[in-house]
Design a protein around this motif. Structure first.
Motif, PDB file in Angstrom:
ATOM      1  N   ARG A 158      -4.016   4.508  -9.634  1.00 34.43           N
ATOM      2  CA  ARG A 158      -4.757   4.928  -8.509  1.00 34.43           C
ATOM      3  C   ARG A 158      -5.200   3.964  -7.353  1.00 34.43           C
ATOM      4  O   ARG A 158      -5.682   4.349  -6.211  1.00 34.43           O
ATOM      5  N   TYR A 159      -4.942   2.626  -7.817  1.00 32.03           N
ATOM      6  CA  TYR A 159      -5.504   1.483  -6.937  1.00 32.03           C
ATOM      7  C   TYR A 159      -4.109   0.750  -6.895  1.00 32.03           C
ATOM      8  O   TYR A 159      -3.627   0.252  -7.969  1.00 32.03           O
ATOM      9  N   LEU A 160      -3.708   0.059  -5.672  1.00 36.74           N
ATOM     10  CA  LEU A 160      -2.963  -1.113  -5.520  1.00 36.74           C
ATOM     11  C   LEU A 160      -3.765  -2.302  -4.880  1.00 36.74           C
ATOM     12  O   LEU A 160      -4.461  -2.193  -4.055  1.00 36.74           O
ATOM     13  N   ASN A 161      -3.525  -3.359  -5.809  1.00 38.26           N
ATOM     14  CA  ASN A 161      -4.360  -4.516  -5.402  1.00 38.26           C
ATOM     15  C   ASN A 161      -3.390  -5.626  -4.934  1.00 38.26           C
ATOM     16  O   ASN A 161      -2.812  -6.230  -5.675  1.00 38.26           O
ATOM     17  N   ASP A 162      -3.464  -6.226  -3.540  1.00 35.89           N
ATOM     18  CA  ASP A 162      -2.541  -7.233  -2.969  1.00 35.89           C
ATOM     19  C   ASP A 162      -3.260  -8.232  -2.708  1.00 35.89           C
ATOM     20  O   ASP A 162      -4.081  -8.301  -1.672  1.00 35.89           O
ATOM     21  N   ILE A 163      -3.110  -9.368  -3.351  1.00 39.48           N
ATOM     22  CA  ILE A 163      -3.578 -10.559  -2.865  1.00 39.48           C
ATOM     23  C   ILE A 163      -3.363 -11.086  -1.615  1.00 39.48           C
ATOM     24  O   ILE A 163      -4.000 -12.202  -1.211  1.00 39.48           O
ATOM     25  N   GLN A 164      -2.085 -10.541  -1.028  1.00 40.28           N
ATOM     26  CA  GLN A 164      -1.620 -10.894   0.260  1.00 40.28           C
ATOM     27  C   GLN A 164      -2.245  -9.976   1.328  1.00 40.28           C
ATOM     28  O   GLN A 164      -2.008 -10.333   2.570  1.00 40.28           O
ATOM     29  N   GLY A 165      -2.911  -9.056   0.908  1.00 39.27           N
ATOM     30  CA  GLY A 165      -3.700  -8.015   1.972  1.00 39.27           C
ATOM     31  C   GLY A 165      -2.650  -7.178   2.290  1.00 39.27           C
ATOM     32  O   GLY A 165      -2.749  -6.854   3.732  1.00 39.27           O
ATOM     33  N   PHE A 166      -1.444  -6.826   1.895  1.00 39.53           N
ATOM     34  CA  PHE A 166      -0.451  -6.113   2.527  1.00 39.53           C
ATOM     35  C   PHE A 166      -0.122  -6.381   3.892  1.00 39.53           C
ATOM     36  O   PHE A 166      -0.398  -5.935   4.777  1.00 39.53           O
ATOM     37  N   GLY A 167       0.597  -7.617   3.674  1.00 39.91           N
ATOM     38  CA  GLY A 167       1.094  -8.462   4.682  1.00 39.91           C
ATOM     39  C   GLY A 167       2.430  -7.929   5.456  1.00 39.91           C
ATOM     40  O   GLY A 167       2.716  -8.743   6.320  1.00 39.91           O
ATOM     41  N   GLU A 168       2.910  -6.895   5.095  1.00 40.44           N
ATOM     42  CA  GLU A 168       4.208  -6.469   5.657  1.00 40.44           C
ATOM     43  C   GLU A 168       4.157  -4.933   6.497  1.00 40.44           C
ATOM     44  O   GLU A 168       4.227  -4.210   5.959  1.00 40.44           O
ATOM     45  N   PRO A 169       4.001  -5.137   7.814  1.00 40.50           N
ATOM     46  CA  PRO A 169       3.625  -4.171   8.504  1.00 40.50           C
ATOM     47  C   PRO A 169       4.677  -2.949   8.430  1.00 40.50           C
ATOM     48  O   PRO A 169       4.573  -1.839   8.508  1.00 40.50           O
ATOM     49  N   ALA A 170       5.959  -3.422   8.039  1.00 41.02           N
ATOM     50  CA  ALA A 170       7.054  -2.595   8.031  1.00 41.02           C
ATOM     51  C   ALA A 170       6.832  -1.434   6.984  1.00 41.02           C
ATOM     52  O   ALA A 170       7.278  -0.455   6.948  1.00 41.02           O
ATOM     53  N   ARG A 171       5.854  -2.000   5.953  1.00 43.81           N
ATOM     54  CA  ARG A 171       5.706  -1.085   4.853  1.00 43.81           C
ATOM     55  C   ARG A 171       4.500  -0.120   4.974  1.00 43.81           C
ATOM     56  O   ARG A 171       4.149   0.944   4.116  1.00 43.81           O
ATOM     57  N   TYR A 172       3.948   0.175   6.212  1.00 45.32           N
ATOM     58  CA  TYR A 172       2.563   0.537   6.208  1.00 45.32           C
ATOM     59  C   TYR A 172       2.774   2.190   6.254  1.00 45.32           C
ATOM     60  O   TYR A 172       1.792   2.763   5.628  1.00 45.32           O
ATOM     61  N   GLU A 173       3.793   2.584   6.778  1.00 49.17           N
ATOM     62  CA  GLU A 173       3.945   3.928   6.968  1.00 49.17           C
ATOM     63  C   GLU A 173       4.285   4.474   5.571  1.00 49.17           C
ATOM     64  O   GLU A 173       3.993   5.693   4.997  1.00 49.17           O
ATOM     65  N   GLU A 174       4.980   3.909   4.523  1.00 50.85           N
ATOM     66  CA  GLU A 174       5.499   4.131   3.304  1.00 50.85           C
ATOM     67  C   GLU A 174       4.033   4.047   2.571  1.00 50.85           C
ATOM     68  O   GLU A 174       3.762   4.965   1.712  1.00 50.85           O
TER      69      GLU A 174
END
Length: 283
Positions: free
Chosen positions: A111-127
């Protein structure tokens, strides 16, 4: 089920408790204790019975000097544990910055994804926008690899945290991630600096952070280095300092508190709320 904080009888928002299960060999706190699927599931069930609203599974350590773990290794450690907990209806969070692991976790029902890098890859945001998981966006001081000690001035740290979230949340929402799926974590301990001051300043300003971004806030002071430095306590004796920081965070409006000792925090919150009820004449 919404695991966000819920009001208590006296109007205090009791935070949701996130119980930590480290499926690692080198966690600074409990490395190698829950490395097998059976041990991890057993511990997760215990935390759940202690009052955890969410169980967070960490397949790799993030402290300085931690072993590098591949995505395949992470997924191998997670597979049986995630499947069992999801089958039992236990809300699961997965702590990983690796895209393959995040995809795997989302597909298995986390139910949750916890990313210590704060989701730093904009190419993945739509995914990410196409998943149903809530995203725990942790403040990260660098884009690649675990965060490191790069700031020392507390004022600079607080300003940097706000600038980071302003940019990162806007980018995620522009890509289609709904605002109500976002949770922010300012990071504590070595993620912020080598001394206790940046972490203390960050905890002291939680209400400001909540007000500015209008999203749930998660904090994790549990057993962190800044508490050990501040008190001079060794890791086995850091429980009281951890509990003090967690109670302060709860009083400041934290929506989620990520902790190793769920039972201690549950009981402390129960006593705190009873005292508040007595103060208001409701006891």
């Amino acid at each position: 089920m919404d695991e966000r904080a819920t009001p208590s009888p006296v109007g205090i928002r009791r935070p949701s408790l996130v119980g930590i299960v480290n499926i690692t060999a080198d966690s600074f706190s409990d490395g190698n204790r829950f490395l097998t699927a059976q041990a991890a599931v057993t511990h997760a069930r215990r935390l759940r019975s202690d009052g955890a609203d969410v169980i967070e599974l960490g397949p790799a350590a993030s402290h300085p000097g931690a072993q590098r773990v591949t995505a395949d290794e992470e997924m191998g450690r997670l597979a049986d544990v995630v499947d069992q907990l999801v089958a039992e209806g236990i809300p699961v969070s997965v702590d990983s910055f690796q895209p393959a692991t995040q995809r795997f976790a989302a597909a298995r029902g986390a139910r949750y994804l916890n990313d210590i890098q704060g989701f730093g890859e904009p190419a993945r945001y739509e995914e990410l926008a196409d998943t149903d998981c809530r995203l725990i966006v942790m403040h990260s001081v660098q884009r690649h690899g675990p965060a490191t000690k790069v700031r020392t001035d507390p004022t600079e740290v607080c300003r940097g945290i706000e600038e980071f979230f302003a940019e990162r949340l806007a980018a995620l929402e522009t890509a289609g991630v709904r605002h109500d799926r976002l949770v922010i974590d300012p990071g504590l301990g070595y993620f912020l600096g080598s001394g206790p001051e940046p972490s203390l300043r960050t905890l002291a300003h939680l209400e400001r952070l909540k007000a500015r971004f209008d999203v749930p806030v998660l904090v994790s002071p549990s057993r962190k280095s800044f508490l050990r430095t501040l008190t001079g306590s060794a890791l086995p004796e850091i429980g009281p300092a951890t509990l003090a920081a967690e109670l302060y965070a709860a009083r400041s409006g934290a929506d989620y508190i990520r902790t190793h000792d769920v039972a201690a925090l549950r009981d402390a919150l129960t006593v705190f709320e009873a005292l508040e009820m007595a103060k208001e004449g409701g006891w």
